[in-house]
Write a protein that holds these residues in place. Structure first.
Motif, mmCIF file in Angstrom:
data_model
loop_
_atom_site.group_PDB
_atom_site.id
_atom_site.type_symbol
_atom_site.label_atom_id
_atom_site.label_comp_id
_atom_site.label_asym_id
_atom_site.label_seq_id
_atom_site.Cartn_x
_atom_site.Cartn_y
_atom_site.Cartn_z
ATOM 1 N N TRP A 249 58.550 17.987 7.717
ATOM 2 C CA TRP A 249 59.443 16.912 7.419
ATOM 3 C C TRP A 249 58.907 15.838 6.204
ATOM 4 O O TRP A 249 57.495 15.582 6.335
ATOM 5 C CB TRP A 249 59.807 16.021 8.519
ATOM 6 C CG TRP A 249 60.983 17.016 9.425
ATOM 7 C CD1 TRP A 249 62.229 16.595 9.344
ATOM 8 C CD2 TRP A 249 60.853 17.657 10.273
ATOM 9 N NE1 TRP A 249 62.935 17.330 10.196
ATOM 10 C CE2 TRP A 249 61.918 18.334 10.705
ATOM 11 C CE3 TRP A 249 59.563 18.396 10.830
ATOM 12 C CZ2 TRP A 249 62.233 19.073 11.788
ATOM 13 C CZ3 TRP A 249 60.001 19.407 11.854
ATOM 14 C CH2 TRP A 249 61.117 19.643 12.397
ATOM 15 N N PRO A 250 59.547 15.507 5.077
ATOM 16 C CA PRO A 250 58.910 14.561 4.381
ATOM 17 C C PRO A 250 58.402 13.256 5.190
ATOM 18 O O PRO A 250 59.174 12.696 5.981
ATOM 19 C CB PRO A 250 60.064 14.253 3.524
ATOM 20 C CG PRO A 250 61.235 15.164 3.539
ATOM 21 C CD PRO A 250 60.987 15.690 4.973
ATOM 22 N N PRO A 255 52.227 20.421 9.922
ATOM 23 C CA PRO A 255 53.311 21.225 10.122
ATOM 24 C C PRO A 255 53.900 20.929 11.465
ATOM 25 O O PRO A 255 53.208 20.416 12.511
ATOM 26 C CB PRO A 255 52.558 22.309 10.191
ATOM 27 C CG PRO A 255 51.160 22.404 10.403
ATOM 28 C CD PRO A 255 50.967 21.205 9.901
ATOM 29 N N TRP A 256 55.230 21.229 11.964
ATOM 30 C CA TRP A 256 55.713 21.232 13.142
ATOM 31 C C TRP A 256 55.769 22.819 13.823
ATOM 32 O O TRP A 256 56.475 23.408 12.905
ATOM 33 C CB TRP A 256 57.097 20.411 13.044
ATOM 34 C CG TRP A 256 56.677 18.851 13.121
ATOM 35 C CD1 TRP A 256 56.197 18.307 11.930
ATOM 36 C CD2 TRP A 256 56.725 18.063 14.148
ATOM 37 N NE1 TRP A 256 55.848 16.979 12.076
ATOM 38 C CE2 TRP A 256 56.089 16.840 13.677
ATOM 39 C CE3 TRP A 256 56.690 18.288 15.516
ATOM 40 C CZ2 TRP A 256 56.122 15.493 14.309
ATOM 41 C CZ3 TRP A 256 56.682 17.073 16.218
ATOM 42 C CH2 TRP A 256 56.391 15.966 15.451
ATOM 43 N N VAL A 257 55.633 22.953 14.843
ATOM 44 C CA VAL A 257 55.783 24.232 15.530
ATOM 45 C C VAL A 257 57.273 24.229 16.349
ATOM 46 O O VAL A 257 57.285 23.375 17.523
ATOM 47 C CB VAL A 257 54.669 24.565 16.287
ATOM 48 C CG1 VAL A 257 54.836 25.905 16.913
ATOM 49 C CG2 VAL A 257 53.520 24.614 15.206
ATOM 50 N N LEU A 258 57.976 25.067 15.922
ATOM 51 C CA LEU A 258 59.637 25.160 16.884
ATOM 52 C C LEU A 258 59.593 26.640 17.100
ATOM 53 O O LEU A 258 59.303 27.776 16.556
ATOM 54 C CB LEU A 258 60.520 24.520 15.716
ATOM 55 C CG LEU A 258 60.426 23.391 15.267
ATOM 56 C CD1 LEU A 258 61.633 23.194 14.190
ATOM 57 C CD2 LEU A 258 60.485 22.353 16.401
ATOM 58 N N PRO A 259 60.069 26.656 18.551
ATOM 59 C CA PRO A 259 60.196 28.170 18.963
ATOM 60 C C PRO A 259 61.360 28.508 17.909
ATOM 61 O O PRO A 259 62.360 27.858 17.792
ATOM 62 C CB PRO A 259 60.816 27.953 20.590
ATOM 63 C CG PRO A 259 60.152 26.695 20.602
ATOM 64 C CD PRO A 259 60.056 25.752 19.533
ATOM 65 N N ALA A 260 61.323 29.985 17.747
ATOM 66 C CA ALA A 260 62.182 30.419 16.834
ATOM 67 C C ALA A 260 63.681 30.769 17.638
ATOM 68 O O ALA A 260 64.437 30.876 16.883
ATOM 69 C CB ALA A 260 61.703 32.001 16.435
ATOM 70 N N ARG A 261 63.701 30.805 18.888
ATOM 71 C CA ARG A 261 64.929 30.963 19.775
ATOM 72 C C ARG A 261 64.799 30.479 21.080
ATOM 73 O O ARG A 261 63.755 30.176 21.546
ATOM 74 C CB ARG A 261 65.235 32.676 19.857
ATOM 75 C CG ARG A 261 64.155 33.523 20.590
ATOM 76 C CD ARG A 261 64.426 34.718 20.892
ATOM 77 N NE ARG A 261 63.584 35.773 21.253
ATOM 78 C CZ ARG A 261 62.611 36.099 20.659
ATOM 79 N NH1 ARG A 261 62.468 36.173 19.296
ATOM 80 N NH2 ARG A 261 61.607 36.858 21.372
ATOM 81 N N ARG A 262 65.771 29.967 21.516
ATOM 82 C CA ARG A 262 66.055 29.291 22.687
ATOM 83 C C ARG A 262 65.656 30.425 24.046
ATOM 84 O O ARG A 262 66.136 31.361 23.793
ATOM 85 C CB ARG A 262 67.037 28.644 23.150
ATOM 86 C CG ARG A 262 67.616 27.438 22.081
ATOM 87 C CD ARG A 262 69.086 26.982 22.244
ATOM 88 N NE ARG A 262 69.142 26.587 23.485
ATOM 89 C CZ ARG A 262 70.161 25.832 23.895
ATOM 90 N NH1 ARG A 262 71.393 25.789 23.141
ATOM 91 N NH2 ARG A 262 70.232 25.606 25.530
#
Length: 267
Positions: A249-250, A255-262
């Motif tokens: 995000w600007p 970096p931000w780590v997000l699960p690829a799927r719920r």
């Protein structure tokens, strides 16, 4: 000048729980140790603190093995915040912070000791708790007061050498605002010439506040470097068993780590 693990191994019975590990903590940086449960993160921190008998290798504090330091001199340079800190006396929060001044104190605490304790309480947002009995505090408040204790321990400037702060899951019992406050305090400590190693479970907190990450799995460092170098989808999937997306995000560091799927929690 550094705190370094050189070929460190820790054995329990016939099993090796850590190592061999080579790791260097440099003044001016926050190094986050991350990894899945049972990876050896807390064991590594305990080894760096000199709390464990090593099966191999050595830990050097500014080029000298830990056991070669006089206890008081080592305590002026190296402080540890464990996951849990028990205290059986009804000390006030201020008195707990003053315990950190033991390596510096004479027979009685000085004005400088009181100032260091109050500054540390301010840094951890606990100055308003100074007169409160420690046992009456919440879990998060106790954790922050204990951090004030170790900050007070390392507050005195050294004529030679640097200061090293080891934090074992310092944000575990804290709310969102205080998680960031504590890690920002660690960052200030590093900017003032200290060195911080923090064991963290939250990869996004680590990416936001640490200069470098060391990723542990199976008792070994599998990768170390900047957050961008370590937090890669393939490496996270291999280490944690979870597919993720790395986002940016600007204006937001790291970096931000997000699960690829719920995950379906109902199943």
């Amino acid at each position: 000048m550094s705190l370094s693990a050189n070929g460190v191994e820790v054995w329990r019975g016939r099993g090796r729980t850590l190592g061999p590990v080579d790791l260097v903590l440099q003044p001016g940086e926050v190094l986050a140790v991350v990894g899945p449960n049972g990876a050896g993160k807390s064991t590594l921190l305990s080894a760096l603190a000199g709390e464990l008998r090593l099966g191999a290798g050595d830990v050097l504090l500014e080029g000298l093995p830990l056991d070669r330091w006089q206890p008081r001199e080592r305590a002026r340079r190296l402080a540890v915040l464990p996951q849990e800190s028990s205290l059986g006396f009804s000390f006030t929060a201020l008195e707990v912070a003053l315990l950190g001044r033991s390596p510096h104190a004479r027979r009685r605490e000085s004005g400088a000791d009181l100032e260091a304790a109050y500054v540390a309480l301010e840094a951890t947002d606990t100055r308003h708790l100074a007169s409160r009995p420690y046992p009456t505090l919440s879990g998060g408040e106790k954790q922050r007061v204990q951090l004030a204790r170790v900050l007070a321990q390392l507050s005195a400037p050294l004529e030679q050498g640097h200061r090293y702060l080891l934090l074992d899951e310092p944000t575990a019992s804290l709310d969102l605002a205080h998680q960031h406050l504590i890690l920002e305090a660690a960052g200030r400590f590093a900017r003032e010439g200290g060195a911080v190693l923090a064991v963290l479970h939250d990869l996004n907190l680590a990416a936001r506040h640490a200069h470098r990450l060391a990723l542990l799995a199976g008792g070994r460092v599998v990768e170390q470097g900047t957050p961008e170098q370590v937090l890669r989808p393939d490496l996270i999937a291999e280490t944690f068993g979870l597919d993720v997306v790395i986002a940016e995000w600007p204006g937001v560091p790291g970096p931000w780590v997000l699960p690829a799927r719920r995950t379906d929690l109902s199943s």
